[in-house]
Design a protein around this motif. Sequence first.
Motif, PDB file in Angstrom:
ATOM      1  N   ALA A 140     -41.037  40.099 -54.179  1.00 32.38           N
ATOM      2  CA  ALA A 140     -42.036  39.479 -53.175  1.00 32.38           C
ATOM      3  C   ALA A 140     -41.398  39.325 -51.719  1.00 32.38           C
ATOM      4  O   ALA A 140     -41.211  38.043 -51.817  1.00 32.38           O
ATOM      5  CB  ALA A 140     -43.075  38.943 -53.488  1.00 32.38           C
ATOM      6  N   LEU A 141     -41.083  40.109 -50.890  1.00 34.54           N
ATOM      7  CA  LEU A 141     -40.363  39.545 -49.624  1.00 34.54           C
ATOM      8  C   LEU A 141     -41.326  39.432 -48.268  1.00 34.54           C
ATOM      9  O   LEU A 141     -41.820  38.363 -48.130  1.00 34.54           O
ATOM     10  CB  LEU A 141     -39.385  40.536 -49.111  1.00 34.54           C
ATOM     11  CG  LEU A 141     -38.418  40.760 -50.296  1.00 34.54           C
ATOM     12  CD1 LEU A 141     -37.156  41.853 -49.935  1.00 34.54           C
ATOM     13  CD2 LEU A 141     -37.702  39.596 -50.952  1.00 34.54           C
ATOM     14  N   GLY A 142     -41.732  40.584 -47.866  1.00 33.04           N
ATOM     15  CA  GLY A 142     -42.924  40.642 -46.806  1.00 33.04           C
ATOM     16  C   GLY A 142     -42.496  39.976 -45.592  1.00 33.04           C
ATOM     17  O   GLY A 142     -43.265  39.635 -44.740  1.00 33.04           O
ATOM     18  N   ASN A 143     -41.185  40.071 -45.081  1.00 34.90           N
ATOM     19  CA  ASN A 143     -40.732  39.779 -43.974  1.00 34.90           C
ATOM     20  C   ASN A 143     -41.377  40.547 -42.769  1.00 34.90           C
ATOM     21  O   ASN A 143     -41.527  40.180 -41.682  1.00 34.90           O
ATOM     22  CB  ASN A 143     -39.212  39.680 -43.706  1.00 34.90           C
ATOM     23  CG  ASN A 143     -38.581  38.739 -44.759  1.00 34.90           C
ATOM     24  OD1 ASN A 143     -39.271  37.809 -45.467  1.00 34.90           O
ATOM     25  ND2 ASN A 143     -37.474  39.200 -45.379  1.00 34.90           N
TER      26      ASN A 143
END
Lengths: 144, 144
Positions: A80-83
Amino acid sequence: MTCALCDADGGALVWRGAKLRVIRADEAGFPAFYRVVWNAHAPEFSDLSPADRQHCMEAVTRVEQALRDTLQPAKINLAALGNMVPHLHWHVIARFGWDSHFPAPVWAEARRPAPAGELAAVQARLPAAEAAMRARLEDSPWPA
Amino acid sequence: MTCALCDADGGALVWRGAKLRVIRADEAGFPAFYRVVWNAHAPEFSDLSPADRQHCMEAVTRVEQALRDTLQPAKINLAALGNMVPHLHWHVIARFGWDSHFPAPVWAEARRPAPAGELAAVQARLPAAEAAMRARLEDSPWPA
């Protein structure tokens, strides 16, 4: 303010529940790349309540189990990164020793072209993998 | 068969519990890069029991919360990959708009050198971040 994962599913829909959905992503070189997308907008995992976190990871686990059962990957990668899109989504990626990047992360530089025969063999099993996902996601008991 | 995370902590030990430990990794360009390492050898997240999965993600969440509270990062990145070391470990990484790769994943190509002043300012706050982690990890109730 617009959000790509509020505005659209974000990929080919495999399953939709009240709190989250599972989509198949089209990522070159990775034939079995799925995402568990939280339906409500939340940037960080810790923005979810404890019950919702448990619900979310139960879905991630069920997708992982379906991929392991049907595709026998060398490894599962979870992230889960979401940058770029700060709306909670978990990458659930089946990795294979022959894939374009293995053992590097999918976001690193490619090491080789993915061989067409192996890619096609996995792609042929995706309907079975997705049927297994749906069966597991619809199974009970579902915590939280 | 040897396993790097069975044989050693895998970084600077921040906290150790009966089931998992938290270590600080030394990764150039990322001043606040932590890992939650499951103590027992298990390759995949779904190899853990439901109670252990909940326990593991509770630790990941507490580390994330401590990083958010003390460092105000632009984003938290979570990942369990394990292609090189197939022993369950969660990367918990505080990301900043100025870091060497943002908004790309830490495993992609660097976009810039991380600026020394910003790096030093975060590094100066790591003792507070780690104290906050320990306080949260020792807090109760701890599910599972």
